[in-house]
Every structure is written in structure tokens, then in C-alpha cells.
Design a protein around this motif. Structure first.
Motif, PDB file in Angstrom:
ATOM      1  N   CYS A 129     -39.350 -12.796  29.548  1.00 10.39           N
ATOM      2  CA  CYS A 129     -39.156 -13.433  28.244  1.00 10.39           C
ATOM      3  C   CYS A 129     -40.492 -13.614  27.529  1.00 10.39           C
ATOM      4  CB  CYS A 129     -38.472 -14.789  28.408  1.00 10.39           C
ATOM      5  SG  CYS A 129     -36.710 -14.700  28.763  1.00 10.39           S
ATOM      6  N   GLY A 130     -41.543 -13.926  28.290  1.00  2.40           N
ATOM      7  CA  GLY A 130     -42.867 -14.070  27.695  1.00  2.40           C
ATOM      8  C   GLY A 130     -43.341 -12.775  27.062  1.00  2.40           C
ATOM      9  N   PHE A 131     -43.205 -11.661  27.770  1.00  5.00           N
ATOM     10  CA  PHE A 131     -43.618 -10.368  27.216  1.00  5.00           C
ATOM     11  C   PHE A 131     -42.764  -9.992  26.005  1.00  5.00           C
ATOM     12  CE2 PHE A 131     -45.728  -9.498  31.373  1.00  5.00           C
ATOM     13  CZ  PHE A 131     -46.966  -9.117  30.880  1.00  5.00           C
ATOM     14  N   LEU A 132     -41.457 -10.251  26.068  1.00  8.39           N
ATOM     15  CA  LEU A 132     -40.582  -9.958  24.940  1.00  8.39           C
ATOM     16  C   LEU A 132     -40.964 -10.781  23.709  1.00  8.39           C
ATOM     17  CD1 LEU A 132     -37.160  -9.743  26.793  1.00  8.39           C
ATOM     18  CD2 LEU A 132     -38.223  -7.896  25.477  1.00  8.39           C
ATOM     19  N   THR A 133     -41.370 -12.023  23.933  1.00  5.41           N
ATOM     20  CA  THR A 133     -41.762 -12.896  22.819  1.00  5.41           C
ATOM     21  C   THR A 133     -43.018 -12.370  22.134  1.00  5.41           C
ATOM     22  OG1 THR A 133     -40.795 -14.806  23.958  1.00  5.41           O
ATOM     23  CG2 THR A 133     -42.341 -15.278  22.187  1.00  5.41           C
ATOM     24  N   VAL A 134     -43.990 -11.939  22.924  1.00  2.00           N
ATOM     25  CA  VAL A 134     -45.218 -11.368  22.351  1.00  2.00           C
ATOM     26  C   VAL A 134     -44.885 -10.107  21.551  1.00  2.00           C
ATOM     27  CG1 VAL A 134     -47.432 -10.274  22.906  1.00  2.00           C
ATOM     28  CG2 VAL A 134     -46.726 -12.349  24.119  1.00  2.00           C
ATOM     29  N   ALA A 135     -44.046  -9.243  22.127  1.00  3.94           N
ATOM     30  CA  ALA A 135     -43.675  -8.007  21.432  1.00  3.94           C
ATOM     31  C   ALA A 135     -42.940  -8.306  20.127  1.00  3.94           C
ATOM     32  CB  ALA A 135     -42.812  -7.139  22.346  1.00  3.94           C
ATOM     33  N   ARG A 136     -42.009  -9.246  20.165  1.00  3.23           N
ATOM     34  CA  ARG A 136     -41.247  -9.619  18.961  1.00  3.23           C
ATOM     35  C   ARG A 136     -42.178 -10.207  17.902  1.00  3.23           C
ATOM     36  NH1 ARG A 136     -36.386  -7.474  18.179  1.00  3.23           N
ATOM     37  NH2 ARG A 136     -34.680  -8.941  18.488  1.00  3.23           N
ATOM     38  N   HIS A 137     -43.088 -11.062  18.330  1.00  2.00           N
ATOM     39  CA  HIS A 137     -44.003 -11.728  17.399  1.00  2.00           C
ATOM     40  C   HIS A 137     -44.918 -10.725  16.711  1.00  2.00           C
ATOM     41  CE1 HIS A 137     -46.579 -14.857  15.760  1.00  2.00           C
ATOM     42  NE2 HIS A 137     -47.632 -14.312  16.357  1.00  2.00           N
ATOM     43  N   LEU A 163     -34.677 -15.335  20.444  1.00  2.00           N
ATOM     44  CA  LEU A 163     -35.327 -14.074  20.083  1.00  2.00           C
ATOM     45  C   LEU A 163     -34.348 -13.071  19.479  1.00  2.00           C
ATOM     46  CD1 LEU A 163     -37.564 -13.515  23.263  1.00  2.00           C
ATOM     47  CD2 LEU A 163     -38.359 -14.199  20.979  1.00  2.00           C
ATOM     48  N   GLY A 164     -33.069 -13.464  19.423  1.00  2.35           N
ATOM     49  CA  GLY A 164     -32.046 -12.550  18.937  1.00  2.35           C
ATOM     50  C   GLY A 164     -31.676 -11.494  19.954  1.00  2.35           C
ATOM     51  N   LEU A 165     -31.854 -11.820  21.245  1.00  5.39           N
ATOM     52  CA  LEU A 165     -31.618 -10.880  22.325  1.00  5.39           C
ATOM     53  C   LEU A 165     -30.636 -11.467  23.330  1.00  5.39           C
ATOM     54  CD1 LEU A 165     -35.355  -9.900  22.979  1.00  5.39           C
ATOM     55  CD2 LEU A 165     -33.682  -8.560  21.678  1.00  5.39           C
ATOM     56  N   ASP A 166     -30.145 -10.613  24.216  1.00  7.58           N
ATOM     57  CA  ASP A 166     -29.408 -11.104  25.375  1.00  7.58           C
ATOM     58  C   ASP A 166     -30.070 -10.543  26.632  1.00  7.58           C
ATOM     59  OD1 ASP A 166     -28.469  -8.468  25.792  1.00  7.58           O
ATOM     60  OD2 ASP A 166     -26.654  -8.841  24.638  1.00  7.58           O
ATOM     61  N   GLN A 167     -29.475 -10.829  27.782  1.00  7.57           N
ATOM     62  CA  GLN A 167     -30.158 -10.480  29.025  1.00  7.57           C
ATOM     63  C   GLN A 167     -30.275  -8.985  29.261  1.00  7.57           C
ATOM     64  OE1 GLN A 167     -28.073 -11.334  32.841  1.00  7.57           O
ATOM     65  NE2 GLN A 167     -26.524 -12.295  31.547  1.00  7.57           N
ATOM     66  N   SER A 168     -29.561  -8.172  28.496  1.00  5.42           N
ATOM     67  CA  SER A 168     -29.710  -6.730  28.631  1.00  5.42           C
ATOM     68  C   SER A 168     -31.099  -6.261  28.201  1.00  5.42           C
ATOM     69  CB  SER A 168     -28.650  -5.989  27.816  1.00  5.42           C
ATOM     70  OG  SER A 168     -28.838  -6.201  26.423  1.00  5.42           O
ATOM     71  N   ALA A 169     -31.826  -7.087  27.435  1.00  6.43           N
ATOM     72  CA  ALA A 169     -33.183  -6.742  27.007  1.00  6.43           C
ATOM     73  C   ALA A 169     -34.194  -6.895  28.137  1.00  6.43           C
ATOM     74  CB  ALA A 169     -33.606  -7.605  25.820  1.00  6.43           C
ATOM     75  N   LEU A 170     -33.832  -7.604  29.204  1.00 11.13           N
ATOM     76  CA  LEU A 170     -34.745  -7.832  30.318  1.00 11.13           C
ATOM     77  C   LEU A 170     -34.859  -6.573  31.166  1.00 11.13           C
ATOM     78  CD1 LEU A 170     -33.433 -11.353  31.422  1.00 11.13           C
ATOM     79  CD2 LEU A 170     -35.542 -10.887  30.155  1.00 11.13           C
ATOM     80  N   ALA A 171     -36.084  -6.119  31.395  1.00  7.92           N
ATOM     81  CA  ALA A 171     -36.301  -4.910  32.197  1.00  7.92           C
ATOM     82  C   ALA A 171     -36.056  -5.150  33.682  1.00  7.92           C
ATOM     83  CB  ALA A 171     -37.723  -4.389  31.987  1.00  7.92           C
ATOM     84  N   CYS A 172     -36.100  -6.402  34.114  1.00 12.84           N
ATOM     85  CA  CYS A 172     -35.816  -6.696  35.524  1.00 12.84           C
ATOM     86  C   CYS A 172     -34.330  -6.470  35.786  1.00 12.84           C
ATOM     87  CB  CYS A 172     -36.203  -8.132  35.869  1.00 12.84           C
ATOM     88  SG  CYS A 172     -35.408  -9.401  34.862  1.00 12.84           S
ATOM     89  N   GLY A 173     -34.000  -6.066  36.973  1.00 14.07           N
ATOM     90  CA  GLY A 173     -32.612  -5.819  37.320  1.00 14.07           C
ATOM     91  C   GLY A 173     -31.853  -7.108  37.590  1.00 14.07           C
ATOM     92  N   ALA A 174     -30.564  -6.951  37.745  1.00 18.92           N
ATOM     93  CA  ALA A 174     -29.730  -8.106  38.077  1.00 18.92           C
ATOM     94  C   ALA A 174     -30.007  -8.553  39.507  1.00 18.92           C
ATOM     95  CB  ALA A 174     -28.258  -7.749  37.912  1.00 18.92           C
ATOM     96  N   ASP A 175     -29.900  -9.841  39.743  1.00 18.10           N
ATOM     97  CA  ASP A 175     -30.162 -10.406  41.063  1.00 18.10           C
ATOM     98  C   ASP A 175     -29.287 -11.631  41.246  1.00 18.10           C
ATOM     99  OD1 ASP A 175     -31.304 -10.707  43.551  1.00 18.10           O
ATOM    100  OD2 ASP A 175     -33.358 -10.973  42.832  1.00 18.10           O
ATOM    101  N   ARG A 176     -29.259 -12.138  42.463  1.00 17.98           N
ATOM    102  CA  ARG A 176     -28.580 -13.402  42.739  1.00 17.98           C
ATOM    103  C   ARG A 176     -29.619 -14.512  42.754  1.00 17.98           C
ATOM    104  NH1 ARG A 176     -28.965 -15.390  47.950  1.00 17.98           N
ATOM    105  NH2 ARG A 176     -26.872 -16.270  47.936  1.00 17.98           N
TER     106      ARG A 176
END
Length: 345
Positions: free
Chosen positions: A139-147, A97-110
Motif C-alpha cells: 500500500c505504501g508503494f502504491l500510494t507513492v505511485a498514485r501521488h 486510493l480508489g483501488l481494491d486488493q487486486s492492485a496488490l502485487a503480493c499473492g493471496a495468503d492466510r
């Protein structure tokens, strides 16, 4: 609000703890064919709604246009354990998608998976956003938004067009306007709808039967069925109860967990769904209760029940691994038998 006793935790010869809850089994006509406790209880299904949230990924054409596979679609429905099969696919998906994990609205976790968590510490990155159990959904929501050419920075807001597409699907399957539902914020920062247990069961039964007006939405639902049935390890993790249930039933029964003691299964071939909410939110009670519900309504035959016996009655272990007790379901008689007992009393 009325709960019933569903699960007992035994230590030696004594019941040390009990878990109360609510459960409902529904068909695609919206009928509650079995219920325990007050099935009108309103609660948050949380991650159990992820299959509905994934519909737009396929229905918009984003899934096909981005060259995604059934593994991606299963991961979009996942509450994954952060194993390499999950995190490597999330990372590759974001890169495509041309993104990295900083695009994910969820926070960091283990990672939930212990071995993966140890490996993450050893590799010097103990927490990351790709480890979050909801990263595939995001990632699914980001894909819809990008598309669709929509902003990606605000995809987590309820008024974002990608979230509105989800509410369109939710409304159709629910049979009323989902915008009017109460909303909270999920642990992963996305909007979390609340609805009655009985409505969740009947909605997921319609989902199981692919009851949608448009051919495109029906096709999307069927694609999600296929992905969840084929790749259950991508939905949770290797060795998890949903994987075992899929193996034993040959994919006939599909399971998706929620948070705080919520559990949902659906049966596409029969247009049925079952929902469980454990009152105290303890996850250990969900699977014994689920196996009892499925057995009570005839969705597991005797051979399947034998194969699932360890899930139905898991042991209580002490710190050296010795069995000192058991966890078991109770009180799951069919409604007709319960009514007869009340009449006799």
C-alpha cells in the motif's frame, strides 16, 4: 563463512538441537562494536528493510497529501499477522486510493494469526491479498505511485520510479550505490536486496540516528521511528515479541523481523542497531538470541531482562501443553572476554 552456536533446544536433560548464526551490533559511525560469527556474510534482510522502503512514502509528501496516520506508516513497515486491525486498515487504505486488493502485487495468503485464520475460513474467504503480511508495504508503494502519477501496475519492478526512490534512500544510508547490490525476488514479489550482516547493522544504526543529508529525509525517518515506537502491534500483531519489547523498554528499542531467521532492532536514542541471522532460518531461535545480544551489550538492564525472561527462554511444550524442555541462548560473551578465553587456551 563462519557461524557460531547461538541457541540450544533442550528436551529433558539433553540438548536435542542447536541453531548457529551470525550477529552484529553497530553504531552510527559504522563501527561494529560487537560481533559473533562472520559478519561479512551476505544475506537477504527481507522484511527487515521495510522501514527503509517506507521513507519515500513520507519524503515525497504522499503520506501527508493522502491524509495518512502513524498507524498507516507503522503498517507500511509491517510483517503483520492478518488481524482485523491490519486487514481493515489495508482495505480502507486501498479504497482511499480508489483501488481494491487486486492492485496488490503480493499473492493471496492466510492470516498468520490463528484466530483470524479461523474467522477467515468461517467467513468464506480463507485466503486474500489483504491478509498477506506485506500488504501494508505494498500500500505504501502504491500510494507513492498514485501521488506522483506513476503507473501502479508495475510498481513491483526494480526499474519502477517508486522502487528507485527506495534505492536512493538505501544508497545514502548504506554509504554506497545500492543499485550494485545483488537482488532476488522476495516472497511478496518485490525486489529483495542482499548485503552483508555488518553493513545492515551499520546502515540501520545510521537510520536510528536519522543520518540523512536532507531535512526532508531526516523528518521522514523520525516519523517512521515515532510510528514504529507508538504502534508496534501494527508492525506484527497483538501479543507478539516486538510488542512486548516495546512495552518493556518503553519504546526505546524498536524491532523488525525478516524472513529465514533474520532479525533487526535499532535504538534511536543511542544510534545503535543489532542484526541477527540464524543459519538454518528457524524463527524460534531469533528472539532468545536477540535478548542475549541486547543483554550482552548493555541495552537491557536487569529489570528489563527479568520482564523479558519468558522470551529469552521460551518453553518447549508437548501436545497437551506440558513443559518438556526449553530454548535458550548460549555463547554470547562480549568480544573482550572471548579474546581472553582464546589467549588462556
Amino acid at each position: 563463512m563462519s557461524f557460531v552456536k547461538m541457541v540450544e533446544v533442550w528436551r529433558g536433560q539433553l540438548v536435542e538441537c542447536v541453531h548457529l548464526g551470525v550477529a552484529a551490533v553497530a553504531n552510527a559511525e559504522g563501527e561494529i562494536i560487537e560481533g559473533w560469527g562472520d559478519t561479512s556474510m551476505v544475506t537477504y534482510p527481507r522484511s527487515a528493510l521495510k522501514p527503509i522502503q517506507a521513507i519515500a512514502l513520507v519524503e515525497t509528501g504522499a503520506y501527508q497529501a493522502c491524509g495518512l496516520t502513524s498507524k498507516h506508516l507503522a503498517l507500511a513497515c509491517a510483517s503483520h499477522y492478518g488481524q482485523p486491525i491490519h486487514t481493515e486498515l489495508v482495505s480502507a487504505w486501498l479504497a482511499d486510493l480508489g483501488l481494491d486488493q487486486s492492485a496488490l502485487a503480493c499473492g493471496a495468503d492466510r492470516p498468520f494469526d490463528e484466530a483470524s485464520a479461523v474467522a477467515a475460513i468461517r467467513d468464506g474467504h480463507p485466503v486474500q491479498r489483504i491478509y498477506h503480511n506485506c500488504s501494508g508495504k505494498h500500500c505504501g508503494f502504491l500510494t507513492v505511485a498514485r501521488h506522483r502519477g506513476w503507473p501502479i501496475e508495475t510498481y513491483d519492478r526494480l526499474d519502477h520510479p517508486a522502487q528507485q526512490l527506495y534505492l536512493d534512500s538505501l544508497s545514502e544510508l548504506l554509504g554506497r550505490d545500492a543499485h550494485a547490490l545483488p537482488f532476488g525476488i522476495d516472497g511478496c514479489a518485490l525486489p529483495a536486496a542482499a548485503l552483508p550482516v555488518r553493513d545492515m547493522a551499520s546502515m540501520m544504526a545510521r537510520f536510528a540516528a536519522a543520518r540523512a543529508a536532507s531535512p526532508g529525509r531526516r523528518a521522514a525517518i523520525l516519523a517512521i521511528h515515532d510510528a514504529m515506537r507508538t504502534y508496534p502491534a501494527y508492525i506484527s500483531g497483538t501479543g507478539q515479541p516486538g510488542v512486548e519489547l516495546a512495552r518493556v523498554t518503553r519504546g526505546r528499542i524498536i524491532m523488525k523481523s525478516g524472513a529465514e531467521g533474520f532479525m533487526m532492532v535499532y535504538v534511536p536514542d543511542q544510534g545503535l542497531a543489532a542484526v541477527i541471522k540464524i543459519a538454518d532460518g528457524n524463527a524460534r531461535a531469533r528472539i532468545p538470541a536477540l535478548i542475549a545480544v541486547l543483554s550482552t551489550v548493555g541495552l537491557l538492564d536487569a529489570a528489563e531482562q527479568r520482564e523479558l525472561a519468558r522470551l529469552a527462554e521460551p518453553p518447549v511444550l508437548n501436545s497437551v501443553g506440558a513443559k518438556v524442555g526449553r530454548i535458550c541462548a548460549c555463547g554470547f560473551e562480549p568480544a573482550a572476554r572471548r579474546a581472553q578465553a582464546v589467549a588462556r587456551s
